[in-house]
Write an enzyme that holds these catalytic residues in place. Structure first.
Site, PDB file in Angstrom:
ATOM      1  N   GLU A   1      32.749  36.426  74.123  1.00 38.88           N
ATOM      2  CA  GLU A   1      31.637  36.787  73.170  1.00 38.88           C
ATOM      3  C   GLU A   1      30.862  36.015  72.216  1.00 38.88           C
ATOM      4  O   GLU A   1      30.122  35.709  70.886  1.00 38.88           O
ATOM      5  CB  GLU A   1      32.579  37.620  71.528  1.00 38.88           C
ATOM      6  CG  GLU A   1      34.260  36.046  71.190  1.00 38.88           C
ATOM      7  CD  GLU A   1      34.811  36.240  70.576  1.00 38.88           C
ATOM      8  OE1 GLU A   1      34.344  37.133  69.352  1.00 38.88           O
ATOM      9  OE2 GLU A   1      35.844  36.786  70.355  1.00 38.88           O
TER      10      GLU A   1
ATOM     11  N   CYS B   1      38.052  38.601  71.298  1.00 38.49           N
ATOM     12  CA  CYS B   1      38.643  37.979  71.925  1.00 38.49           C
ATOM     13  C   CYS B   1      39.501  39.324  72.958  1.00 38.49           C
ATOM     14  O   CYS B   1      40.709  38.438  73.896  1.00 38.49           O
ATOM     15  CB  CYS B   1      40.326  37.362  71.264  1.00 38.49           C
ATOM     16  SG  CYS B   1      38.828  36.342  69.878  1.00 38.49           S
TER      17      CYS B   1
ATOM     18  N   HIS C   1      47.855  36.868  71.643  1.00 38.87           N
ATOM     19  CA  HIS C   1      46.581  35.720  71.257  1.00 38.87           C
ATOM     20  C   HIS C   1      46.609  34.431  70.415  1.00 38.87           C
ATOM     21  O   HIS C   1      47.386  34.737  69.420  1.00 38.87           O
ATOM     22  CB  HIS C   1      45.360  36.755  70.884  1.00 38.87           C
ATOM     23  CG  HIS C   1      44.308  36.370  70.418  1.00 38.87           C
ATOM     24  ND1 HIS C   1      43.481  35.477  70.969  1.00 38.87           N
ATOM     25  CD2 HIS C   1      44.053  36.632  69.316  1.00 38.87           C
ATOM     26  CE1 HIS C   1      42.384  35.212  70.190  1.00 38.87           C
ATOM     27  NE2 HIS C   1      42.185  35.465  69.217  1.00 38.87           N
TER      28      HIS C   1
HETATM   29  P1  HMG Z   1      42.991  30.071  54.140  1.00 37.50           P
HETATM   30  O1  HMG Z   1      42.052  31.020  53.094  1.00 37.50           O
HETATM   31  O2  HMG Z   1      42.181  28.835  53.917  1.00 37.50           O
HETATM   32  O3  HMG Z   1      43.870  30.202  53.766  1.00 37.50           O
HETATM   33  O4  HMG Z   1      42.755  31.293  55.536  1.00 37.50           O
HETATM   34  P2  HMG Z   1      45.947  29.813  53.195  1.00 37.50           P
HETATM   35  O5  HMG Z   1      45.545  30.223  51.478  1.00 37.50           O
HETATM   36  O6  HMG Z   1      46.395  31.452  53.759  1.00 37.50           O
HETATM   37  O7  HMG Z   1      47.260  29.255  54.041  1.00 37.50           O
HETATM   38  C1  HMG Z   1      47.485  29.120  54.602  1.00 37.50           C
HETATM   39  C2  HMG Z   1      48.242  29.908  55.044  1.00 37.50           C
HETATM   40  O8  HMG Z   1      48.489  27.396  54.688  1.00 37.50           O
HETATM   41  C3  HMG Z   1      49.611  30.377  54.477  1.00 37.50           C
HETATM   42  O9  HMG Z   1      50.628  29.770  54.924  1.00 37.50           O
HETATM   43  C4  HMG Z   1      49.897  28.907  53.352  1.00 37.50           C
HETATM   44  O10 HMG Z   1      50.996  29.121  52.273  1.00 37.50           O
HETATM   45  C5  HMG Z   1      50.051  27.584  54.192  1.00 37.50           C
HETATM   46  P3  HMG Z   1      51.073  32.276  55.652  1.00 37.50           P
HETATM   47  O11 HMG Z   1      51.435  33.073  53.794  1.00 37.50           O
HETATM   48  O12 HMG Z   1      50.114  32.618  56.284  1.00 37.50           O
HETATM   49  O13 HMG Z   1      52.393  31.868  56.068  1.00 37.50           O
HETATM   50  N1  HMG Z   1      50.204  26.320  53.351  1.00 37.50           N
HETATM   51  C6  HMG Z   1      50.339  25.284  53.637  1.00 37.50           C
HETATM   52  N2  HMG Z   1      51.134  24.626  54.617  1.00 37.50           N
HETATM   53  C7  HMG Z   1      52.108  24.077  54.248  1.00 37.50           C
HETATM   54  N3  HMG Z   1      51.341  22.685  53.022  1.00 37.50           N
HETATM   55  C8  HMG Z   1      50.625  23.227  52.460  1.00 37.50           C
HETATM   56  C9  HMG Z   1      49.881  24.436  52.924  1.00 37.50           C
HETATM   57  N4  HMG Z   1      49.266  24.942  51.950  1.00 37.50           N
HETATM   58  C10 HMG Z   1      48.994  26.161  52.287  1.00 37.50           C
HETATM   59  N5  HMG Z   1      50.421  21.824  51.675  1.00 37.50           N
HETATM   60  C11 HMG Z   1      42.534  32.236  57.615  1.00 37.50           C
HETATM   61  C12 HMG Z   1      43.885  31.104  56.841  1.00 37.50           C
HETATM   62  C13 HMG Z   1      42.941  32.129  58.796  1.00 37.50           C
HETATM   63  C14 HMG Z   1      42.515  33.292  56.753  1.00 37.50           C
HETATM   64  C15 HMG Z   1      41.557  31.385  58.106  1.00 37.50           C
HETATM   65  O14 HMG Z   1      40.914  29.766  58.529  1.00 37.50           O
HETATM   66  C16 HMG Z   1      40.418  31.930  58.553  1.00 37.50           C
HETATM   67  O15 HMG Z   1      39.677  32.866  58.285  1.00 37.50           O
HETATM   68  N6  HMG Z   1      39.908  32.199  60.365  1.00 37.50           N
HETATM   69  C17 HMG Z   1      39.269  33.144  60.358  1.00 37.50           C
HETATM   70  C18 HMG Z   1      40.225  33.932  61.128  1.00 37.50           C
HETATM   71  C19 HMG Z   1      41.132  34.303  61.989  1.00 37.50           C
HETATM   72  O16 HMG Z   1      41.696  33.723  62.786  1.00 37.50           O
HETATM   73  N7  HMG Z   1      41.630  35.343  61.591  1.00 37.50           N
HETATM   74  C20 HMG Z   1      42.767  35.650  62.857  1.00 37.50           C
HETATM   75  C21 HMG Z   1      43.680  37.137  63.282  1.00 37.50           C
HETATM   76  S1  HMG Z   1      41.834  38.213  63.548  1.00 37.50           S
HETATM   77  C22 HMG Z   1      42.187  37.521  65.682  1.00 37.50           C
HETATM   78  O17 HMG Z   1      42.950  36.803  66.056  1.00 37.50           O
HETATM   79  C23 HMG Z   1      40.844  37.483  65.601  1.00 37.50           C
HETATM   80  C24 HMG Z   1      39.757  36.405  66.371  1.00 37.50           C
HETATM   81  O18 HMG Z   1      40.173  35.456  67.348  1.00 37.50           O
HETATM   82  C25 HMG Z   1      38.406  36.709  66.710  1.00 37.50           C
HETATM   83  C26 HMG Z   1      38.434  37.398  67.826  1.00 37.50           C
HETATM   84  O19 HMG Z   1      38.866  38.597  68.283  1.00 37.50           O
HETATM   85  O20 HMG Z   1      37.240  37.549  68.170  1.00 37.50           O
HETATM   86  C27 HMG Z   1      39.327  35.282  65.101  1.00 37.50           C
END
Ligand code: HMG
Length: 387
Positions: free
Chosen positions: A79, A111, A233
């Site tokens: 992609e 992906c 994935h």
């Molecule tokens: P965010 O808002 O920065 O993170 O976004 P958050 O606030 O949800 O925190 C993440 C986790 O860290 C949470 O745990 C928090 O509790 C924890 P969870 O509730 O998930 O278990 N946390 C801590 N843990 C320990 N110590 C601390 C602490 N603070 C917080 N101090 C997000 C996270 C993944 C949404 C963001 O990084 C993002 O948008 N990433 C890109 C999208 C993505 O990867 N999506 C995955 C699914 S889609 C997919 O897989 C397809 C893809 O590969 C593309 C394709 O298909 O081509 C992306």
């Protein structure tokens, strides 16, 4: 007929960013990245690598001249394509010296596309048992600097040789799939970086897993106890862990413990590389092969493939007799350990220095040690160098 993965190879560039350094620069508690997201390092892709050069580096490691003679199809899943018309596969055909009697094509569904390519290869070989197919998943996962997605970047290429009587994994024709038009993650034609509804995307990934895994169990009669390891994935490793928790919800303690232990082997390399998009699921499989010590022929490996937009699929593969003769324990860890650690400043400079919309620019390739490098553009034509 047994058809599946005969060989698997991987390439990621020689540069990385430590997530503790990124956390400090972004004023975030490092444990959010290390534990909450589950990433310790991230591959950084220099301007001298793109999906074509990374794919060539990955494929070159595994193919013999005899393989190249037998391959009559190259399926390039990405992609992060480098041309709106020409497929990455046709560059690979020339760079690796394939014969001209070969079908070349690029596939896209976020992906998921490398999984589609494996199944297309499966069908092709079922009809043409003597042919072999090269499947490549190559990507550069890019979000914006300072965005929430930044910590989930990465990149590299996985190359797989698909054949009958494969040496490593027999791919089963047992897949269940689920597609729906959702806007969880996308990249408009005008954009270099992905747009994402982050939290929503993580939920869609898990919902799709529930759909396909439930349907898989109903279709095959196999429950979670039939699996010896589960690969996912891995956009970031915590997401795969969440899917695993769903899968083992009703498993007995012994099965849950075994699958959780193996998941640590599945996620080891991704934890140090980041998202690979198309190649991510198969990097997890390679990581399992190279890091687990108790795998045996005949064991069933679960495969969850997800591509935003969105498509999910669950299927399984059976490890082949003698598969371990072709796997070197922790071989790729040595490559990862030899990478150069960048400062955040260096990473940001590299992030901003890739070629975009330029007619002619020559890149300095002297600091890139890879065999295949992207050397720039001349009159909008991409130039690759083979050392
Ligand atoms: P965010 O808002 O920065 O993170 O976004 P958050 O606030 O949800 O925190 C993440 C986790 O860290 C949470 O745990 C928090 O509790 C924890 P969870 O509730 O998930 O278990 N946390 C801590 N843990 C320990 N110590 C601390 C602490 N603070 C917080 N101090 C997000 C996270 C993944 C949404 C963001 O990084 C993002 O948008 N990433 C890109 C999208 C993505 O990867 N999506 C995955 C699914 S889609 C997919 O897989 C397809 C893809 O590969 C593309 C394709 O298909 O081509 C992306």
């Amino acid at each position: 007929m047994n058809i599946g993965i005969d060989k698997i190879g991987f390439f990621t560039p020689h540069l990385y960013l430590d997530m503790k350094d990124l956390a400090e620069a972004r004023n975030v508690d490092p444990n959010k990245y290390l534990i909450g997201i589950g990433q310790s390092k991230m591959a950084v892709i220099p301007p001298t690598q793109d999906v074509v050069s990374m794919a060539a580096n990955a494929a070159d490691k595994i193919l013999t001249e005899e393989d190249k003679e037998q391959i009559d199809m190259i399926l390039f899943a990405t992609e992060s394509g480098v041309d709106n018309s020409k497929s990455g596969a046709v560059y690979i055909q020339r760079l690796l010296g394939f014969k001209k009697q070969v079908r070349v094509v690029e596939l896209k569904q976020a992906c998921y596309a490398a999984t589609a390519a494996i199944h297309f290869a499966h069908g092709h070989i079922a009809m043409n048992p003597d042919s072999k197919v090269l499947v490549i998943g190559a990507d550069n996962a890019r979000y914006g600097l300072g965005t929430k997605g930044e910590v989930t970047q990465g990149g590299g290429a996985v190359a797989m040789l698909i054949s009958r009587n494969p040496r490593i994994l027999s791919v089963q024709d047992d897949g269940t799939y689920w597609a729906d038009d959702v806007m969880d993650f996308w990249r408009p034609l005008t954009h270099d970086e992905a747009l994402v509804d982050g939290k929503y995307s993580t939920n869609v990934y898990l919902d799709f897993f529930k759909h396909v895994f439930e349907e898989y169990q109903a279709k095959t009669g196999f429950d979670i106890s039939k699996f010896d390891a589960m690969c996912f994935h891995l956009p970031y490793t915590k997401e795969g862990f969440k899917a695993l928790k769903i899968a083992i919800e009703n498993a007995d303690a012994e099965v849950a413990t075994k699958l959780t232990r193996e998941f640590e082997n599945v996620r080891r390399y991704s934890n140090q590389i980041g998202n690979l998009y198309t190649g991510s699921l198969y990097l997890g499989f390679l990581s399992l092969l190279e890091n687990a010590t108790d795998l045996k022929p005949g064991m069933r490996i679960g495969m969850y493939s997800y591509g935003s937009g969105a498509q999910g699929e669950f299927y399984s593969g059976l490890l082949r007799p003698g598969f371990d003769k072709y796997i070197e324990h922790q071989a790729f860890q040595k490559t990862l350990d030899a990478r150069k650690r960048l400062t955040v400043d260096e990473y940001e400079k590299i992030y901003n220095s890739r070629i975009k919309d330029e007619k002619t620019r020559k890149l300095d390739i002297s600091s890139d040690p890879a065999k295949f490098v992207f050397a720039g553009v001349e009159d909008y034509q991409r130039q690759y160098v083979v050392r």
